[in-house]
Design an enzyme around this catalytic site. Structure first.
Site, short mmCIF file in Angstrom:
data_model
loop_
_atom_site.label_atom_id
_atom_site.label_comp_id
_atom_site.label_asym_id
_atom_site.label_seq_id
_atom_site.Cartn_x
_atom_site.Cartn_y
_atom_site.Cartn_z
N GLU A 47 -12.18 0.14 20.05
CA GLU A 47 -12.39 1.29 20.47
C GLU A 47 -12.64 1.19 22.11
O GLU A 47 -13.66 0.31 22.15
CB GLU A 47 -13.34 2.11 19.68
CG GLU A 47 -13.75 3.67 20.12
CD GLU A 47 -14.81 4.27 19.30
OE1 GLU A 47 -14.99 5.53 19.58
OE2 GLU A 47 -15.32 3.61 18.44
N LYS A 116 -9.78 10.94 20.07
CA LYS A 116 -10.53 10.59 18.86
C LYS A 116 -10.82 12.25 18.27
O LYS A 116 -11.19 13.09 19.13
CB LYS A 116 -12.06 10.01 19.22
CG LYS A 116 -12.56 9.94 17.80
CD LYS A 116 -13.80 8.70 18.50
CE LYS A 116 -14.68 8.45 17.34
NZ LYS A 116 -15.89 7.44 17.81
N CYS A 169 -12.13 5.01 14.84
CA CYS A 169 -13.63 4.78 14.42
C CYS A 169 -14.02 6.00 13.33
O CYS A 169 -13.62 5.81 12.04
CB CYS A 169 -14.45 4.91 15.43
SG CYS A 169 -15.98 4.07 14.84
N ASN A 442 16.34 -19.96 -34.88
CA ASN A 442 15.84 -18.66 -35.19
C ASN A 442 15.39 -18.68 -36.55
O ASN A 442 14.62 -17.65 -36.95
CB ASN A 442 16.82 -17.70 -34.64
CG ASN A 442 17.28 -17.77 -33.19
OD1 ASN A 442 16.10 -17.99 -32.63
ND2 ASN A 442 18.25 -17.21 -32.90
N THR A 466 1.96 -11.77 -31.04
CA THR A 466 1.51 -13.03 -30.06
C THR A 466 2.34 -13.08 -28.84
O THR A 466 1.97 -13.52 -27.92
CB THR A 466 1.43 -14.10 -30.90
OG1 THR A 466 2.58 -14.82 -31.05
CG2 THR A 466 0.67 -14.07 -31.84
#
Length: 647
Positions: A47, A116, A169, A442, A466
């Protein structure tokens, strides 16, 4: 955007000399030349950076005001060949009044001036002594130098396809900041030019404001505040350069330095746009768009930010880098997992849980979470039945760790070998036991699941799943085997995070358990389904399906933001540039795409499980996809990369 949506932003805090406009201008020009060489796209300065914020009643001097405006012209002319845009702070006279303004410049053109809106006039601030509020100034132009320039709070600037809004700001500190309306109208990057003095506790509050505003507005927020050189008569300005992106802060905490400094970040505009399009509650608030003027630069060089190496890409997006944040994340995830299981147990009036314990990471985490849930419900840990089921390739290391863990946690443990049952099954289906194929593997997984399910029926309990989210994404589980359970506590936890969760438990427990958990974390990830000539673990999952750090990276950007394979590959190259060669990344990304599409049928019937993060794969939650969708469109991008590399 042909640069995958990246836009490089810099918050620059220059050294200033109060009212020495030539010195301040030179600092700004030098900073911009350096930023251009660093391939920065946008720079924000503090600023009133042309004059210094603490000029006081000098703002009422005509010579200061006139010189400041002249310096703006000098800076714009000196930077006319630069491709970047930038916002700097300057006092401006307009309509016979003095305003505290941000001036947006690109390619030698003053694109617009934003006054501003909110002027602090309390405590140490008394800006209304010198300036007028600009919050009611809309849709006006002023003569500035030889040009007519847009002036007002209703400006959104377009640069390299990015929409940029500006506030100053105090505008951030009010209940309804201008940036909220700018974002709803389409601004994707907010620049804040500030001069915030230092007080005890103020900095942390400021960081929280910026973080929250960037998250709420689903935007990037670049903040630059006055630093070295501002008057210390009553206040101290240490300088702050902060950049946030959708709630993620980038702040090097460089304060109280005696020279200029900056913070730079690559903003992923595509990511922000993806979030805005996905969250309908944001889109529903876009009615303000017609209230704003969109300003494009007539002299802009190039129409897209160039493709360049990103400053930093986190290779582990699911895992916080900061140890404190990681510890907090782990505790929160474990509480979510445990709470979900607790609710399920209470809902079905169940006081027993059955878990297959392999001595690997996932089953260890599931057991620890279950113990945590039972303790919170004041249920005796004897109600947890841990079952180790050594098969045709189980190593002594994992088996010993499984027993050690169950014994020291005080849960009931069972050993039920599956070797003979699987051999009988092989004989029943005429499977050659020397043929180590998918059937061989499997069958073992399904035999284990059958034992767990039947045991749960016998004990009037539930089977705790899990498997983790990474395995579900890749389909690295056996359909109607370990894919199935009665409640999957790990179902939305990625593999790269599982180890950290186990380590979190290790840090809370006595040395015996901690040592076991540490060894489990150090054990290679393996399904242990193919026998070897030694007791060592030779069948390693990541050799077969690919590194989990890569797959979790792919999953995060594919699922969370819907990025194309081409962009994911681009990000991966830089995130893992010191770890994997590009052709390795490409290989496993192709594997990820194929497996993610072809294994959807396993996710379509996955059990319930708690969502712990921003994404999960539940068909009842974040991801709904037909099981027979084609992956060719996605894979074709990667095939082009391979062809380009070969040629």
């Amino acid at each position: 955007m042909d640069n995958f949506g990246f836009y490089r932003v810099r918050a620059f805090v220059p050294e200033v000399k109060i009212a020495d406009i030539q010195f301040n201008g030179a600092q700004i020009i030098n900073a911009l030349i350096k930023a251009e060489s660093d391939k920065v796209d946008c720079v924000v300065f503090p600023e009133l950076s042309i004059t210094g914020y603490t000029c006081g009643d000098l703002f009422q001097q005509e010579i200061l005001m006139k010189s400041a405006e002249e310096q703006i012209i000098i800076i714009s002319e000196a930077t006319k060949d630069l491709e970047l845009c930038f916002a700097l702070g300057c006092p401006i006279m307009a309509f016979g009044k003095r305003y505290n303004c941000a001036v947006m410049i690109c390619g030698g053109e003053i694109m617009g001036i934003v006054p501003k809106s909110y002027l602090p006039n309390y405590n140490e601030f008394y800006e209304k002594r010198w300036f007028e509020s600009g919050k009611n100034v809309k849709s006006k132009d002023i003569k500035f130098g030889d040009s007519i320039v847009p002036f007002g709070t209703d400006l959104i600037f377009k640069h390299k396809e990015v929409n940029i809004g500006v506030e100053i700001c105090e505008d951030l500190w009010v209940p309804s900041p201008p940036s909220s309306y700018l974002a709803m109208a389409g601004a994707e990057l907010i620049l804040n030019l500030s001069a915030s003095d230092d007080l005890i506790g103020k900095y942390d509050y400021l960081v929280s404001l910026i973080t929250q505003q960037s998250a709420r507005c689903r935007c990037a927020y670049a903040y630059s505040s006055a630093g070295w050189g501002e008057s210390s008569t009553d206040l101290v300005f240490s300088g702050k350069a902060i950049i946030a992106e959708d709630g993620n802060i980038s702040d090097n905490e460089n304060k109280f330095l005696t020279q200029s400094f900056f913070e730079t970040k690559d903003i992923d505009i595509e990511k922000l746009r993806s979030d805005r399009s996905r969250f309908n509650t944001f889109v529903e608030n876009d009615s303000h768009k017609n209230d704003f003027r969109f300003i494009s630069n007539k002299n802009e060089i190039g129409n897209c930010a160039e493709l360049k190496e990103p400053i930093i890409i986190d290779p582990l997006p699911f895992v916080p880098k900061n140890p404190i944040s990681l510890n907090q994340r782990c505790e929160e995830i474990i509480n979510i997992q445990s709470y979900g299981l607790m609710k399920r147990l209470k809902a079905i009036n169940c006081r027993k849980a059955v878990i297959g314990i392999s001595g690997g990471l996932d089953s260890t985490l599931a057991l620890l979470v279950t113990v945590h849930a039972f303790d919170k419900l004041n249920i005796n840990r004897n109600g947890i039945i841990g079952v180790t089921m050594p098969g045709l390739a189980t190593s002594s290391r994992t088996k010993n760790n499984a027993f050690s863990l169950m014994e020291n946690l005080g849960v009931k443990s069972l050993e039920i070998p599956i070797g003979k049952a699987v051999e009988v099954h092989f004989n029943d289906i005429n499977q050659d036991p020397k043929k180590f194929d998918a059937t061989y593997e499997n069958s073992q997984a399904r035999e284990r699941t059958q034992i767990l399910m039947d045991l749960a029926n016998k004990e009037n309990g539930i089977v705790i799943g899990t498997g983790d989210m990474s395995e579900l994404a890749l389909g690295w589980c056996t359909y109607n085997g370990d894919q199935m359970s009665m409640y999957g506590v790990n179902s939305s936890v990625p593999k790269t995070l599982v180890k950290h969760l186990v380590k979190w438990f290790a840090s809370k427990m006595d040395k015996t358990i901690s040592d076991t958990l540490t060894d489990i974390c150090d054990t290679p990830i393996s399904p242990e389904l193919i026998p070897s000539s030694s007791d060592d673990i030779t069948q390693k999952t990541e050799d077969l399906v690919g590194p989990y750090d890569l797959h979790d990276f792919f999953l995060y950007y594919f699922l969370r933001y819907g990025f194309s394979p081409l962009k994911i590959y681009y990000l991966s190259k830089y995130a893992f540039k010191d770890v994997y060669k590009e052709h390795i990344i490409l290989k496993w990304l192709k594997v990820f795409i194929k497996r993610f599409f072809t294994q959807q049928f396993k996710r379509s019937c996955m059990p319930d499980g708690p969502k712990v993060g921003s994404v999960n794969l539940s068909p009842r939650g974040d991801w709904r996809m037909p099981s027979d969708a084609s992956y060719q469109l996605w894979l074709s991008q990667l095939n082009e990369i391979e062809f380009n590399n070969e040629t």
